[in-house]
Enzyme design. Structure first.
Site, PDB file in Angstrom:
ATOM      1  N   GLY A  72       0.822  -1.206   0.000  1.00 59.85           N
ATOM      2  CA  GLY A  72       0.000   0.000   0.000  1.00 59.85           C
ATOM      3  C   GLY A  72       0.856   1.255   0.000  1.00 59.85           C
ATOM      4  N   THR A  73       1.935   1.221   0.753  1.00 57.75           N
ATOM      5  CA  THR A  73       2.804   2.397   0.861  1.00 57.75           C
ATOM      6  C   THR A  73       3.399   2.766  -0.505  1.00 57.75           C
ATOM      7  OG1 THR A  73       3.326   1.780   3.132  1.00 57.75           O
ATOM      8  CG2 THR A  73       4.851   3.299   2.061  1.00 57.75           C
ATOM      9  N   ASN A 151      -7.536   3.648   9.578  1.00 57.49           N
ATOM     10  CA  ASN A 151      -7.026   2.375  10.109  1.00 57.49           C
ATOM     11  C   ASN A 151      -7.185   2.261  11.618  1.00 57.49           C
ATOM     12  OD1 ASN A 151      -4.981   4.449   9.318  1.00 57.49           O
ATOM     13  ND2 ASN A 151      -3.727   3.322  10.777  1.00 57.49           N
ATOM     14  N   GLN A 179      -7.535   0.110   3.944  1.00 59.91           N
ATOM     15  CA  GLN A 179      -8.421  -0.565   4.914  1.00 59.91           C
ATOM     16  C   GLN A 179      -9.807  -0.850   4.343  1.00 59.91           C
ATOM     17  OE1 GLN A 179      -7.598  -1.887   7.729  1.00 59.91           O
ATOM     18  NE2 GLN A 179      -5.577  -1.000   7.999  1.00 59.91           N
ATOM     19  N   GLY A 200      -2.370  -6.178  -0.257  1.00 55.54           N
ATOM     20  CA  GLY A 200      -2.762  -7.582  -0.146  1.00 55.54           C
ATOM     21  C   GLY A 200      -2.897  -8.088   1.281  1.00 55.54           C
ATOM     22  N   THR A 236      10.493  -7.158 -11.946  1.00 53.28           N
ATOM     23  CA  THR A 236       9.816  -8.416 -12.242  1.00 53.28           C
ATOM     24  C   THR A 236       8.748  -8.679 -11.188  1.00 53.28           C
ATOM     25  OG1 THR A 236      11.813  -9.236 -13.272  1.00 53.28           O
ATOM     26  CG2 THR A 236      10.190 -10.901 -12.618  1.00 53.28           C
ATOM     27  N   CYS A 322       5.277   3.651  21.559  1.00 58.35           N
ATOM     28  CA  CYS A 322       6.267   3.938  22.587  1.00 58.35           C
ATOM     29  C   CYS A 322       7.622   4.107  21.906  1.00 58.35           C
ATOM     30  CB  CYS A 322       6.312   2.778  23.572  1.00 58.35           C
ATOM     31  SG  CYS A 322       7.344   3.116  24.966  1.00 58.35           S
TER      32      CYS A 322
HETATM   33  N1  PLP Z   1      -2.790   3.026   4.517  1.00 59.54           N
HETATM   34  C1  PLP Z   1      -3.501   2.523   5.526  1.00 59.54           C
HETATM   35  C2  PLP Z   1      -4.822   3.136   5.863  1.00 59.54           C
HETATM   36  C3  PLP Z   1      -3.022   1.428   6.250  1.00 59.54           C
HETATM   37  O1  PLP Z   1      -3.728   0.942   7.272  1.00 59.54           O
HETATM   38  C4  PLP Z   1      -1.765   0.864   5.885  1.00 59.54           C
HETATM   39  C5  PLP Z   1      -1.196  -0.253   6.652  1.00 59.54           C
HETATM   40  O2  PLP Z   1      -1.423  -0.382   7.842  1.00 59.54           O
HETATM   41  C6  PLP Z   1      -1.078   1.428   4.803  1.00 59.54           C
HETATM   42  C7  PLP Z   1      -1.608   2.500   4.149  1.00 59.54           C
HETATM   43  C8  PLP Z   1       0.241   0.864   4.345  1.00 59.54           C
HETATM   44  O3  PLP Z   1       0.035  -0.373   3.697  1.00 59.54           O
HETATM   45  P1  PLP Z   1       1.260  -1.398   3.525  1.00 59.54           P
HETATM   46  O4  PLP Z   1       1.495  -2.002   4.866  1.00 59.54           O
HETATM   47  O5  PLP Z   1       0.778  -2.404   2.534  1.00 59.54           O
HETATM   48  O6  PLP Z   1       2.401  -0.615   3.022  1.00 59.54           O
END
Ligand code: PLP
Length: 387
Positions: A72-73, A151, A179, A200, A236, A322
């Site tokens: 996702g990042t 999240n 999410q 995923g 790849t 923390c």
């Molecule tokens: N965005 C949200 C709302 C998330 O909850 C998360 C992961 O916790 C991410 C982005 C990042 O996803 P990833 O862990 O696949 O990089």
């Protein structure tokens, strides 16, 4: 090993058995490169396109609008930098105060590189003012980037209404749906959303695979240059994980109408509210993911609760982190106007379809006992804070 009661499905999810079944033969035998022309490569390419079909079906878009990424990042970083590349003169980005750290860190970095960031506030329920959003969009706004589902609290932003506002102001919209994807029905065709990120490992696929939706009418600039993914994401492809993601998307589509997770979450929450004095739900209870419950327990430090719950095999999250011995209260709860005490007294419980009635019963028994124990130990000696 003690059995685990896993109520942290927003952090990550266990692999679906069907996903593992798809992945193992590919890891063992399906090592062909999808770009190779011989049979092994062509088989890999077919696996890749089947997975794309399942992921795009879950997103309600065309297959050629899905790019596979590593997480996702990466999807978020790609979408944001692609939007910025479209017009280098546009130096303004709008986001919200409650984003995931992937967006926050990126925007903070961009601010250092000369971009102006508007961090939209939320109200005490975690909701945005759409008027404020509309007023914030300027002629030099390159992009609006925001969450679909938070999240930490599960609170949903009305992305379709937001898309309408953004469309009228002729700017671009990226939605972090990491999410929401697989938990809510999504139909991206004609939605006005230009980019959408998914991951995923939040839907019972493996870690290390994500997807980025790019509307076919948007001029796209890759982050990782190379020839794969039609030149839109070099490298790849991680075939076994992508195939597993495809299977996970197929399974999510089958479960999306089920009330099971929602019923567990609601039963859990009702129990906590009646069994534990000084327990409050954080975030809007109507516009919310079906699986998430963020609760504050007056007079309880969430870090202590996490440790005691962990000893009993119950996994959940604290909104606080923390670092170097000091506990930072959740930026999401702080943005909702909570005091440090209330933010530090908060825990997130997130259900998934592999939970059971037994998990619910165990959580309902364990959490009130842990809260009572911590309150008895607290120096104030008083369990519930003054109103
Ligand atoms: N965005 C949200 C709302 C998330 O909850 C998360 C992961 O916790 C991410 C982005 C990042 O996803 P990833 O862990 O696949 O990089």
């Amino acid at each position: 090993m003690k059995s685990v009661t896993y109520l942290d499905n927003n952090a990550t999810t266990e692999l679906a058995p069907e996903v593992l079944e798809v992945m193992v033969p590919l890891l063992r035998d399906g090592y062909g490169n999808p770009s190779s022309v011989y049979a092994l490569g062509r088989q890999a390419a077919k696996v890749l396109e089947d997975a794309r079909a399942h992921v795009s079906a879950l997103a309600g878009c065309r297959g050629d609008e899905i790019i596979f990424t590593s997480c996702g990042t990466e999807s978020i970083n790609t979408a944001v930098q692609s939007a910025l590349a479209l017009d280098p003169d546009k130096k303004h980005i709008i986001t919200t105060a409650v984003e995931h750290s992937a967006t926050i860190k990126l925007c903070e970095y961009l601010a250092q590189r000369g971009y102006e960031i508007t961090w939209l506030p939320v109200d005490s329920a975690g909701l945005l003012s759409l008027d404020q959003l509309a007023a914030a969009i300027r002629t030099d706004t390159a992009l609006v980037t925001l969450l679909w589902a938070n999240n930490e609290t599960g609170v949903l932003f009305p992305v379709h209404e937001i898309a309408e506002i953004v469309r009228k102001k002729k700017t671009l919209l990226h939605v972090d749906a990491v999410q929401a994807f697989g938990k809510l029905p999504i139909s991206l065709a004609d939605s006005g959303i230009h980019f959408l990120s998914a991951s995923g490992h939040k839907i019972h696929a493996a870690k290390g695979v994500g997807a980025l939706y790019v509307n076919r009418r948007v001029k796209f600039t890759p982050l990782l240059r190379g020839s794969q993914e039609s030149g839109r994401r070099g490298g790849t492809q991680n075939l076994a994980s992508i195939a597993g993601f495809g299977k996970a998307a197929e399974l999510a589509a089958e479960h999306i109408g089920s009330r099971q997770v929602l019923d567990w979450r609601n039963a859990f929450e009702e129990h906590m509210l009646t069994a534990v004095p000084g327990c409050t739900v954080n975030g809007d209870r109507t516009h919310r993911l079906p699986n998430t419950s963020n609760l504050s327990f007056d007079g309880v430090e969430s870090e202590g609760a996490l440790i005691l719950l962990d000893e009993e095999g119950l996994c959940c999250s604290a909104g606080s982190a923390c670092t170097s011995g000091s506990i930072h209260p959740s930026h999401v709860l702080k943005a909702m106007g909570f005091s440090n005490e209330r933010a530090r007294a908060s825990l997130r419980f997130s259900f998934g379809r592999y939970n059971s009635q037994g998990d619910l019963a165990r959580a309902c028994e364990l959490i009130p006992a842990v809260v009572a124990k911590l309150r008895a130990l607290s120096p104030a000696g008083s369990p519930v804070m003054a109103a």
